[in-house]
Design a protein around this motif. Structure first.
Motif, PDB file in Angstrom:
ATOM      1  N   ILE A   9       0.841  -1.192   0.000  1.00 29.27           N
ATOM      2  CA  ILE A   9       0.000   0.000   0.000  1.00 29.27           C
ATOM      3  C   ILE A   9       0.876   1.242   0.000  1.00 29.27           C
ATOM      4  N   VAL A  10       0.767   2.011  -1.084  1.00 32.27           N
ATOM      5  CA  VAL A  10       1.517   3.254  -1.242  1.00 32.27           C
ATOM      6  C   VAL A  10       0.509   4.320  -1.651  1.00 32.27           C
ATOM      7  N   SER A  11       0.120   5.156  -0.723  1.00 35.25           N
ATOM      8  CA  SER A  11      -0.964   6.104  -0.995  1.00 35.25           C
ATOM      9  C   SER A  11      -0.539   7.257  -1.879  1.00 35.25           C
ATOM     10  N   ASN A  12       0.748   7.577  -1.897  1.00 32.32           N
ATOM     11  CA  ASN A  12       1.241   8.665  -2.749  1.00 32.32           C
ATOM     12  C   ASN A  12       1.562   8.111  -4.133  1.00 32.32           C
ATOM     13  N   LEU A  25       4.918   5.300  -8.315  1.00 27.82           N
ATOM     14  CA  LEU A  25       5.447   5.215  -9.678  1.00 27.82           C
ATOM     15  C   LEU A  25       6.968   5.257  -9.701  1.00 27.82           C
ATOM     16  N   LEU A  26       7.558   6.034  -8.814  1.00 27.00           N
ATOM     17  CA  LEU A  26       9.021   6.041  -8.730  1.00 27.00           C
ATOM     18  C   LEU A  26       9.540   4.655  -8.377  1.00 27.00           C
ATOM     19  N   LEU A  84       3.953  -4.479 -11.398  1.00 23.55           N
ATOM     20  CA  LEU A  84       2.691  -4.045 -11.979  1.00 23.55           C
ATOM     21  C   LEU A  84       2.159  -2.849 -11.206  1.00 23.55           C
ATOM     22  N   THR A  85       1.572  -1.890 -11.920  1.00 28.68           N
ATOM     23  CA  THR A  85       0.940  -0.758 -11.265  1.00 28.68           C
ATOM     24  C   THR A  85      -0.487  -1.115 -10.856  1.00 28.68           C
ATOM     25  N   PHE A  86      -1.074  -0.297 -10.004  1.00 27.43           N
ATOM     26  CA  PHE A  86      -2.496  -0.436  -9.712  1.00 27.43           C
ATOM     27  C   PHE A  86      -3.255  -0.207 -11.015  1.00 27.43           C
ATOM     28  N   PRO A  87      -4.293  -1.010 -11.305  1.00 28.07           N
ATOM     29  CA  PRO A  87      -4.925  -0.947 -12.633  1.00 28.07           C
ATOM     30  C   PRO A  87      -5.527   0.412 -12.950  1.00 28.07           C
ATOM     31  N   ASP A  88      -5.190   0.936 -14.120  1.00 26.76           N
ATOM     32  CA  ASP A  88      -5.767   2.165 -14.673  1.00 26.76           C
ATOM     33  C   ASP A  88      -5.484   3.389 -13.821  1.00 26.76           C
ATOM     34  N   LEU A 117       2.065   8.799 -17.768  1.00 31.00           N
ATOM     35  CA  LEU A 117       2.596   7.747 -18.647  1.00 31.00           C
ATOM     36  C   LEU A 117       3.906   8.181 -19.307  1.00 31.00           C
ATOM     37  N   LYS A 118       3.992   9.454 -19.663  1.00 31.95           N
ATOM     38  CA  LYS A 118       5.222   9.956 -20.297  1.00 31.95           C
ATOM     39  C   LYS A 118       6.401   9.846 -19.341  1.00 31.95           C
ATOM     40  N   GLU A 119       6.153  10.163 -18.082  1.00 31.33           N
ATOM     41  CA  GLU A 119       7.219  10.066 -17.091  1.00 31.33           C
ATOM     42  C   GLU A 119       7.667   8.621 -16.918  1.00 31.33           C
ATOM     43  N   VAL A 120       6.688   7.702 -16.837  1.00 30.55           N
ATOM     44  CA  VAL A 120       7.027   6.287 -16.668  1.00 30.55           C
ATOM     45  C   VAL A 120       7.891   5.810 -17.833  1.00 30.55           C
TER      46      VAL A 120
END
Length: 532
Positions: free
Chosen positions: A232-235, A240-241, A250-254, A261-264
């Protein structure tokens, strides 16, 4: 004549609305899937919670009677396949739906799964059981179900008050798992027991949720993973970092916005990302029982003040959809077409004219530059809620309304709005399936637990029933559009926009395919594997 649907093999059931089918690839056994989770849910009970935050990790623990084929991009009756059921049939008059159940399925504690468990689950949902669900957000889904009975151990029968051709669509949603008879609703909140590919291990609020491989899963050889860790990462930026650094598979869906997305991609060039419609709307809850929003005029002024396109341009770089209650086409089957939508007040392109009309209404009610209306805009304390809430507050200034942001933690959010402890709420509503029987009854029917605004129109609810009875899809669509237009004109729950969101995964995660129109149609991970 009896409709009979024979057993079909489920090719896969993956992430909330994700699917997979790669028979030619060599799946690897083992490994722990690491995912970040956006917040800490109130409990682990899917039947009692109204959020993807619970469905996302817990559907790996459960099975449904039926599910949507995860390899078919768009949900439909034709894409529903068996899960715990091996086949089903409807009676000639459409008032009985019978399910033949699989043999040899066991709950995670070793007890056998039987038709009695199906009957017990729907007794809970219908409020007929001795023990009660603490909250029952989807009770309204089954208002047309008279009873569910067990015919021996291997057949469950749904008895309906009237024909309902698309009840099966609701049963295929990720919100419709089967619960065990022998475990109390209280214990299912903290240590759920299912029949699914993974067993629940641990939930530490604000820290993590973990599940482990069910070695006795009824689909032999599945799942491939040894377990899943949801941290659990609320920020969102922090999460994403960590994903970019390779700490998560995997990221949380959607949850990845279009700008992010550009940063990722700039920081993790090999990451695979996909954007899709989500069947989730951002909308405004208006407490019509409390002044000043008990006035239809002021509610309509609020709706006229909304510049929907600017939300989409700012938050989604133009990639969202404007629509009514139902998911807009082409991803949605039932949404109003543009020609119909443009006839709804406030949906026209001339935003300044809409706002001028809204200011006239506000002045007639006694408000203006010298007498502004001060309110609190409540919202859930996660980015997907906070960001549009800030924009809404800014837009309401154009019609003499000054809003103060009031952020609420997830564990308290749904109970707060259910008891109508708010003035204005910025809400994000995820629909369990793209079907009017879900959307209309759950969010707009008189007395529904999820009808947070308290909107109640008995005449319109008769149309809810008419469309639900209609087997002809084109005739049903015409009724659905009529209902949806009226809901917007009544300012029942002003829809701002329908979301698109991104999901990203590392290239060593294999077998992931995104569906296009729902995030609530499965969450099993049983066909995923890691190729490190």
């Amino acid at each position: 004549m009896i409709r009979h649907l024979q057993t079909a093999v489920i090719a896969s059931s993956v992430l909330v609305g994700l699917g997979v089918s790669h028979p030619a690839l060599a799946q690897k056994q083992g490994g722990i899937l690491k995912v970040y989770h956006r917040d800490s849910p109130a409990s682990m009970s899917i039947l009692e919670e109204a959020t993807i935050s619970t469905v996302f990790p817990m559907m790996a623990v459960f099975n449904n009677l039926v599910v949507y084929d995860q390899n078919v991009k768009q949900n439909s009756l034709q894409s529903i396949v068996p899960d715990l059921a091996s086949s089903w049939e409807a009676s000639e008059d459409g008032t009985q739906l019978s399910f033949k159940l699989r043999d040899g399925v066991k709950w995670h504690d070793g007890k056998p799964f039987t038709a009695k468990d199906v009957a017990c689950t729907w007794d809970l949902l219908l409020g007929k059981a001795q023990e009660k669900l603490r909250t029952n957000p989807r009770k309204i889904w089954y208002h047309n179900v008279e009873a569910v009975t067990a015919n021996g151990d291997s057949e469950a029968v749904f008895h309906l008050k009237r024909p309902q051709p698309e009840l099966i669509a609701l049963l295929a949603s990720g919100y419709s798992p089967v619960y065990p008879c022998h475990i109390s609703p209280r214990d299912m909140r903290t240590h759920p027991v299912g029949t699914g590919p993974f067993k629940f291990t641990e939930f530490k609020p604000n820290e993590r949720i973990t599940v482990t491989r069910n070695s006795d899963y009824w689909k032999k050889g599945r799942p491939y993973l040894d377990g899943i860790e949801y941290t659990i990462v609320s920020n969102r930026s922090t999460a994403l970092l960590a994903f970019e650094a390779g700490k998560f598979d995997l990221t949380f869906p959607d949850e990845v916005t279009i700008p992010l997305l550009k940063e990722v991609k700039s920081q993790a060039a090999e990451a695979i990302c996909e954007v899709r419609p989500t069947n989730i709307s951002t909308n405004v809850l208006v407490n019509r029982d409390r002044p000043p929003f008990d006035s239809l005029d002021i509610r309509r002024a609020l709706s006229l003040a909304i510049d929907r396109k600017s939300f989409i341009d700012i938050l989604l770089e133009g990639q969202g959809e404007i629509g009514g209650a139902m998911l807009p086409p082409p991803a949605g089957v039932w949404g109003m077409p543009p020609a119909v939508l443009q006839t709804v007040a406030g949906y026209g392109a001339d935003v300044e004219k809409n706002r001028a009309d809204a200011r006239t209404v506000m002045r007639n009610l006694g408000y203006g530059p010298e007498k502004r209306l001060n309110i609190k805009v409540s919202t859930r304390n996660i980015a997907t809620y906070r960001d549009p809430a800030v924009i809404l507050i800014d837009q309401l200034k154009e019609i003499y309304i000054d809003g103060e942001l009031d952020t609420i933690e997830t564990a308290n959010w749904f109970s707060k709005i259910a008891r109508k402890d708010y003035q204005i709420g910025l809400n994000v509503t995820g629909s369990g399936v793209d079907d009017p029987d879900q959307q209309f009854y759950e969010n707009y029917a008189c007395g529904s637990e999820r009808n947070y605004t308290g909107y109640c129109n008995p005449e319109l609810q008769q149309l809810f029933d008419r469309q639900s009875l209609e087997a002809d899809q084109q005739k049903r669509k015409a009724l659905v559009w009529e209902i949806d237009k009226k809901l917007q004109e009544d300012v029942a729950r002003p829809i701002i926009y329908h979301n698109r969101g991104g999901t990203c995964w590392q290239p060593h995660l294999k077998g992931l395919v995104l569906m296009v129109n729902s995030v609530f149609n499965g969450n099993r991970f049983e066909d995923l594997w890691l190729d490190r």
